[in-house]
Design a protein around this motif. Structure first.
Motif, PDB file in Angstrom:
ATOM      1  N   ALA A 174      10.153   2.385   4.022  1.00  0.00           N
ATOM      2  CA  ALA A 174      10.519   3.800   3.945  1.00  0.00           C
ATOM      3  C   ALA A 174       9.365   4.658   3.452  1.00  0.00           C
ATOM      4  N   ASP A 175       8.706   4.229   2.386  1.00  0.00           N
ATOM      5  CA  ASP A 175       7.633   5.026   1.793  1.00  0.00           C
ATOM      6  C   ASP A 175       6.301   4.297   1.715  1.00  0.00           C
ATOM      7  N   VAL A 193      -3.918   6.602  -2.585  1.00  0.00           N
ATOM      8  CA  VAL A 193      -3.193   5.368  -2.275  1.00  0.00           C
ATOM      9  C   VAL A 193      -3.247   4.429  -3.473  1.00  0.00           C
ATOM     10  N   ALA A 194      -2.252   3.559  -3.550  1.00  0.00           N
ATOM     11  CA  ALA A 194      -2.228   2.472  -4.526  1.00  0.00           C
ATOM     12  C   ALA A 194      -2.140   1.161  -3.757  1.00  0.00           C
ATOM     13  N   VAL A 195      -2.937   0.193  -4.166  1.00  0.00           N
ATOM     14  CA  VAL A 195      -2.972  -1.116  -3.504  1.00  0.00           C
ATOM     15  C   VAL A 195      -2.650  -2.169  -4.554  1.00  0.00           C
ATOM     16  N   GLU A 196      -1.542  -2.904  -4.366  1.00  0.00           N
ATOM     17  CA  GLU A 196      -1.122  -3.861  -5.391  1.00  0.00           C
ATOM     18  C   GLU A 196      -0.358  -5.018  -4.772  1.00  0.00           C
ATOM     19  N   ALA A 197      -0.336  -6.133  -5.490  1.00  0.00           N
ATOM     20  CA  ALA A 197       0.382  -7.312  -5.024  1.00  0.00           C
ATOM     21  C   ALA A 197       1.884  -7.050  -5.052  1.00  0.00           C
ATOM     22  N   ASP A 198       2.584  -7.617  -4.083  1.00  0.00           N
ATOM     23  CA  ASP A 198       4.046  -7.568  -4.004  1.00  0.00           C
ATOM     24  C   ASP A 198       4.525  -9.014  -3.974  1.00  0.00           C
ATOM     25  N   GLU A 199       5.426  -9.373  -4.873  1.00  0.00           N
ATOM     26  CA  GLU A 199       5.772 -10.787  -5.047  1.00  0.00           C
ATOM     27  C   GLU A 199       6.979 -11.245  -4.237  1.00  0.00           C
ATOM     28  N   ARG A 200       7.468 -10.431  -3.326  1.00  0.00           N
ATOM     29  CA  ARG A 200       8.549 -10.898  -2.459  1.00  0.00           C
ATOM     30  C   ARG A 200       8.065 -12.047  -1.569  1.00  0.00           C
ATOM     31  N   PRO A 201       8.951 -12.986  -1.234  1.00  0.00           N
ATOM     32  CA  PRO A 201       8.538 -14.109  -0.386  1.00  0.00           C
ATOM     33  C   PRO A 201       8.387 -13.702   1.075  1.00  0.00           C
ATOM     34  N   VAL A 202       7.565 -14.462   1.789  1.00  0.00           N
ATOM     35  CA  VAL A 202       7.403 -14.307   3.236  1.00  0.00           C
ATOM     36  C   VAL A 202       8.230 -15.394   3.912  1.00  0.00           C
ATOM     37  N   LEU A 203       9.152 -14.976   4.784  1.00  0.00           N
ATOM     38  CA  LEU A 203      10.039 -15.905   5.480  1.00  0.00           C
ATOM     39  C   LEU A 203       9.837 -15.797   6.980  1.00  0.00           C
ATOM     40  N   VAL A 237       0.881  -1.178   0.000  1.00  0.00           N
ATOM     41  CA  VAL A 237       0.000   0.000   0.000  1.00  0.00           C
ATOM     42  C   VAL A 237       0.912   1.219   0.000  1.00  0.00           C
ATOM     43  N   SER A 238       0.801   2.049  -1.018  1.00  0.00           N
ATOM     44  CA  SER A 238       1.697   3.180  -1.178  1.00  0.00           C
ATOM     45  C   SER A 238       0.901   4.449  -1.455  1.00  0.00           C
ATOM     46  N   GLY A 239       1.598   5.568  -1.386  1.00  0.00           N
ATOM     47  CA  GLY A 239       0.957   6.858  -1.645  1.00  0.00           C
ATOM     48  C   GLY A 239       0.906   7.710  -0.397  1.00  0.00           C
ATOM     49  N   PRO A 240       0.658   9.002  -0.541  1.00  0.00           N
ATOM     50  CA  PRO A 240       0.659   9.938   0.589  1.00  0.00           C
ATOM     51  C   PRO A 240      -0.332   9.579   1.693  1.00  0.00           C
ATOM     52  N   ASP A 241      -1.434   8.932   1.331  1.00  0.00           N
ATOM     53  CA  ASP A 241      -2.470   8.627   2.323  1.00  0.00           C
ATOM     54  C   ASP A 241      -2.411   7.191   2.831  1.00  0.00           C
ATOM     55  N   ALA A 242      -1.335   6.463   2.523  1.00  0.00           N
ATOM     56  CA  ALA A 242      -1.298   5.029   2.825  1.00  0.00           C
ATOM     57  C   ALA A 242      -1.519   4.739   4.308  1.00  0.00           C
ATOM     58  N   LYS A 243      -0.770   5.420   5.177  1.00  0.00           N
ATOM     59  CA  LYS A 243      -0.888   5.119   6.613  1.00  0.00           C
ATOM     60  C   LYS A 243      -2.241   5.529   7.189  1.00  0.00           C
ATOM     61  N   PRO A 244      -2.709   6.767   6.968  1.00  0.00           N
ATOM     62  CA  PRO A 244      -4.037   7.109   7.522  1.00  0.00           C
ATOM     63  C   PRO A 244      -5.161   6.268   6.926  1.00  0.00           C
ATOM     64  N   PHE A 245      -5.036   5.888   5.667  1.00  0.00           N
ATOM     65  CA  PHE A 245      -6.044   5.044   5.022  1.00  0.00           C
ATOM     66  C   PHE A 245      -6.171   3.711   5.764  1.00  0.00           C
ATOM     67  N   LEU A 246      -5.040   3.033   6.002  1.00  0.00           N
ATOM     68  CA  LEU A 246      -5.067   1.755   6.699  1.00  0.00           C
ATOM     69  C   LEU A 246      -5.422   1.929   8.175  1.00  0.00           C
ATOM     70  N   HIS A 247      -4.949   3.007   8.763  1.00  0.00           N
ATOM     71  CA  HIS A 247      -5.200   3.255  10.186  1.00  0.00           C
ATOM     72  C   HIS A 247      -6.698   3.298  10.485  1.00  0.00           C
ATOM     73  N   ASN A 248      -7.470   3.876   9.590  1.00  0.00           N
ATOM     74  CA  ASN A 248      -8.911   4.013   9.804  1.00  0.00           C
ATOM     75  C   ASN A 248      -9.681   2.723   9.563  1.00  0.00           C
ATOM     76  N   LEU A 249      -9.019   1.715   8.984  1.00  0.00           N
ATOM     77  CA  LEU A 249      -9.687   0.460   8.660  1.00  0.00           C
ATOM     78  C   LEU A 249      -9.334  -0.674   9.614  1.00  0.00           C
ATOM     79  N   LEU A 250      -8.059  -0.768   9.984  1.00  0.00           N
ATOM     80  CA  LEU A 250      -7.533  -1.951  10.665  1.00  0.00           C
ATOM     81  C   LEU A 250      -7.610  -1.823  12.185  1.00  0.00           C
ATOM     82  N   THR A 251      -7.507  -2.963  12.868  1.00  0.00           N
ATOM     83  CA  THR A 251      -7.545  -2.984  14.333  1.00  0.00           C
ATOM     84  C   THR A 251      -6.270  -2.454  14.958  1.00  0.00           C
TER      85      THR A 251
END
Length: 272
Positions: free
Chosen positions: A63-64, A91-101, A16-30
């Motif tokens: 970082a961003d 905001v932009a919401v898109e898949a990121d293909e890095r692995p989860v370890l 999730v990227s863009g200037p509003d990424a953090k406040p956008f998620l903050h208002n949705l998530l627990t």
């Protein structure tokens, strides 16, 4: 004890990227997202308006951008839902293909400590890391620690986050203000006692079927969730744990994890 590292193919990333990424998620998530810093990992969820679990997730500050670590089978559904909430947010919401370890049994450089419980180890997203364990090894370790896997144990929109121990595993910030499903979640916390909790269930032999009924005598005491030989996660009635428990006529026992506070008089606190 040798540190173990595994790649989790059952998990995938959303950026999730863009200037509003953090406040956008903050208002949705627990979880509090506005104050998350680069390299910090937090645990949380997106709930339905009535307060039931839709998506469990880890939130990682970059970082961003903000990374969401989610169930791979549900990533597209979460991207679609977040896009629906986006409206005019930048905001932009898109898949990121890095692995989860994941790494456990000792500190691993470059891994962020699991915010639920230190015994679960740490998580890392991307990078060249040699693995020496399998996802099955990780699932066995998770059950040993006694942490639920909400995706496997809680069908979407059926379970309240407090039943899945989000309040005890740092998955809900009750001080952050509004989030979707907050009213029900906060009301359950204020009541101070929870009727049902997810806890490890131990037995001899293979795991009972998902949904198998746990009995205390003739009384229903819960149901079996995901598991493996010798241990499974179960949703149990905390006021019906004293006495002999059975599943399909087989003796079973509920184990209280070290991180779960004592259960006084058949009730369990809503926060640690």
């Amino acid at each position: 004890m040798t540190t173990q590292i595994a790649r989790l193919t059952s998990r995938a990333l959303i950026r999730v990227s863009g200037p509003d990424a953090k406040p956008f998620l903050h208002n949705l998530l627990t979880q509090d997202v506005e104050t998350i810093s680069e390299g910090q990992l937090r645990f949380g969820a997106l709930l339905s308006p009535p307060g039931r679990l839709l998506f469990d997730l880890f939130i990682f500050g970059e970082a961003d951008d903000v990374l969401l670590d989610v169930a791979a089978e549900r990533r597209d559904a979460l991207i679609q839902r977040l896009s629906m909430y986006k409206l005019r947010a930048s905001v932009a919401v898109e898949a990121d293909e890095r692995p989860v370890l994941v790494g456990w049994n000792g500190a691993v450089e470059g891994f962020a400590v699991d915010p639920r419980e230190p015994a679960l180890g740490g998580r890392r997203y991307g990078g060249e890391v040699e693995t020496n364990a399998t996802e099955d090894d990780w699932q066995a370790h998770r059950l040993t620690v006694g942490a639920p896997d909400p995706t496997a144990d809680a069908p979407a929109d059926k379970t309240y986050p407090i039943e899945a121990n989000f309040d005890l595993l740092n998955g809900i910030d009750f001080q952050k203000g509004c989030f979707i499903g907050q009213e029900t979640t906060s009301r359950m916390k204020r009541r101070g006692t929870i009727r049902n909790r997810m806890m490890p269930l131990e037995f001899d032999g293979p795991a009972p079927a998902f949904g198998a009924e746990i009995l205390n005598g003739d009384l229903r005491a819960g149901e079996v969730l995901s598991g493996r030989d010798g241990v499974a996660m179960a949703l149990v009635r905390v006021d019906r744990l004293d006495g002999e428990l059975t599943v399909d006529g087989r003796a079973v026992r509920v184990r209280r994890p070290d991180w779960l506070p004592p259960i006084p008089n058949g009730a369990t606190p809503s926060e640690g």
